[in-house]
Design an enzyme around this catalytic site. Structure first.
Site, short mmCIF file in Angstrom:
data_model
loop_
_atom_site.label_atom_id
_atom_site.label_comp_id
_atom_site.label_asym_id
_atom_site.label_seq_id
_atom_site.Cartn_x
_atom_site.Cartn_y
_atom_site.Cartn_z
N PRO A 115 0.81 -1.09 0.32
CA PRO A 115 0.15 0.11 -0.19
C PRO A 115 0.87 1.15 0.04
O PRO A 115 1.88 1.29 0.62
CB PRO A 115 -0.95 -0.15 1.42
CG PRO A 115 -0.21 -1.02 2.23
CD PRO A 115 0.59 -2.14 1.16
N ASN A 116 0.09 2.13 -0.81
CA ASN A 116 0.65 3.53 -0.95
C ASN A 116 2.11 3.76 -1.53
O ASN A 116 2.45 4.92 -2.18
CB ASN A 116 0.98 4.21 0.49
CG ASN A 116 -0.12 4.43 1.14
OD1 ASN A 116 -1.31 4.79 0.88
ND2 ASN A 116 -0.19 3.57 2.41
N ARG A 151 4.94 10.82 -2.32
CA ARG A 151 4.89 10.40 -0.89
C ARG A 151 5.95 10.59 0.03
O ARG A 151 6.87 9.99 -0.14
CB ARG A 151 4.16 8.98 -0.79
CG ARG A 151 4.15 8.33 0.67
CD ARG A 151 4.18 6.98 0.50
NE ARG A 151 3.93 6.40 1.84
CZ ARG A 151 4.17 5.01 2.31
NH1 ARG A 151 4.68 4.37 1.15
NH2 ARG A 151 3.94 4.83 3.45
N TYR A 209 11.12 8.82 1.54
CA TYR A 209 11.26 7.69 0.60
C TYR A 209 11.86 8.21 -0.63
O TYR A 209 11.99 7.31 -1.82
CB TYR A 209 9.85 7.10 0.15
CG TYR A 209 9.24 6.70 1.32
CD1 TYR A 209 9.43 5.40 1.90
CD2 TYR A 209 8.06 7.31 1.88
CE1 TYR A 209 9.09 4.69 3.19
CE2 TYR A 209 7.40 6.68 3.18
CZ TYR A 209 7.65 5.50 3.73
OH TYR A 209 7.41 4.74 4.71
N ASN A 252 8.38 -5.61 -1.19
CA ASN A 252 8.02 -4.35 -0.24
C ASN A 252 6.69 -4.45 0.19
O ASN A 252 5.88 -3.89 -0.34
CB ASN A 252 8.52 -3.16 -0.86
CG ASN A 252 8.44 -2.14 0.26
OD1 ASN A 252 8.01 -2.24 1.39
ND2 ASN A 252 9.21 -1.04 -0.31
N ALA A 303 3.04 -1.10 4.95
CA ALA A 303 2.52 -1.09 6.08
C ALA A 303 2.08 -2.32 6.11
O ALA A 303 2.24 -2.74 7.52
CB ALA A 303 1.42 0.03 6.16
N GLU A 330 12.98 -9.58 1.05
CA GLU A 330 12.03 -8.35 1.58
C GLU A 330 12.91 -7.10 1.62
O GLU A 330 14.05 -7.00 2.01
CB GLU A 330 11.81 -8.61 3.06
CG GLU A 330 10.95 -7.56 3.77
CD GLU A 330 10.84 -7.97 5.35
OE1 GLU A 330 10.89 -9.03 5.69
OE2 GLU A 330 10.51 -6.84 6.08
N HIS A 361 12.92 -2.78 1.97
CA HIS A 361 12.38 -1.43 2.58
C HIS A 361 13.17 -0.16 2.14
O HIS A 361 14.30 -0.26 2.25
CB HIS A 361 12.22 -1.52 4.02
CG HIS A 361 11.27 -2.71 4.58
ND1 HIS A 361 9.87 -2.55 4.37
CD2 HIS A 361 11.71 -3.70 5.19
CE1 HIS A 361 9.58 -3.59 4.84
NE2 HIS A 361 10.38 -4.47 5.32
N ARG A 406 13.35 4.23 12.64
CA ARG A 406 11.93 4.96 12.54
C ARG A 406 11.07 4.46 13.79
O ARG A 406 11.65 3.81 15.16
CB ARG A 406 11.36 4.65 11.43
CG ARG A 406 12.02 5.17 10.16
CD ARG A 406 11.40 5.01 8.86
NE ARG A 406 10.23 5.66 8.84
CZ ARG A 406 9.18 5.63 7.76
NH1 ARG A 406 9.52 4.69 6.88
NH2 ARG A 406 8.07 6.22 7.77
C1 DQA Z 1 8.44 0.92 3.88
C2 DQA Z 1 8.37 1.00 5.58
C3 DQA Z 1 7.00 0.52 6.05
O1 DQA Z 1 6.97 0.83 7.48
C4 DQA Z 1 6.02 1.70 5.40
O2 DQA Z 1 4.54 1.37 5.98
C5 DQA Z 1 6.01 1.73 4.06
C6 DQA Z 1 7.28 1.51 3.23
C7 DQA Z 1 9.58 0.99 3.27
O3 DQA Z 1 9.76 0.85 2.14
O4 DQA Z 1 10.48 1.86 3.72
O5 DQA Z 1 4.88 2.12 3.37
O6 DQA Z 1 8.14 -0.43 3.66
#
Ligand code: DQA
Length: 152
Positions: A15-16, A23, A28, A79, A82, A104, A106, A113
């Site tokens: 998501p997002n 964003r 990011y 990735n 959330a 995985e 991020h 964080r």
């Molecule tokens: C994320 C880190 C997550 O905590 C966050 O909710 C994201 C992006 C990252 O790529 O740093 O949406 O996965």
């Protein structure tokens, strides 16, 4: 003679991440998901692999795609965004992909964080976890999946 089909890696985004570049750019960065796609495709191509990049804001859709990967993909870069921190469903789906390398990613360093970002359900089934390298982390992840495939 028939050519061997290139292995295809599923690059899954939660998501997002459709808003990547717009964003929270201070967290990011300004690269977009299209930039991630290009980077992954170029990296995979150097190893004779192809990619299939997908993004969804919906947990069930991500679960469906992970299930599809069992039949149609050679490895997974994920990735989960959330859902990393909340989704037992995604963990269970990935656990059914024992035959596939899973990395995985991020973009941000989740460990620097908020505390709720320090735990990942997905890490328990990932062969590797990459955090804090920006979108370059996706290239590292594709490299690693290709290396794991080559080692078989
Ligand atoms: C994320 C880190 C997550 O905590 C966050 O909710 C994201 C992006 C990252 O790529 O740093 O949406 O996965």
């Amino acid at each position: 003679m028939t050519a061997t089909p290139s292995p295809t890696l599923l690059i899954l985004n939660g998501p997002n991440l459709n808003l990547l570049g717009r964003r929270q750019p201070e967290v990011y960065g300004t690269d977009t998901l299209a930039d991630v796609e290009k980077l992954c495709a170029e990296t995979a191509a150097r190893h004779g692999a192809a990619i299939d990049l997908r993004q969804s804001n919906h947990e069930g859709q991500l679960v469906d795609w992970v299930q599809e990967a069992r039949e149609h993909h050679a490895g997974i870069v994920i990735n989960p965004a959330a859902y990393t921190h909340t989704s037992v469903a995604l963990l269970d789906a990935l656990a059914t992909c024992e035959a596939l390398p899973i990395v995985e990613v991020h973009i941000s360093n989740v460990h620097r964080r908020e505390a709720f970002r320090h735990h990942s359900y997905v890490s328990a089934v990932a062969d590797a976890v990459i955090a804090g390298c920006g979108i370059q982390g996706y290239a590292f992840a594709v490299e690693r999946v290709c290396a794991l495939l080559a080692a078989r």
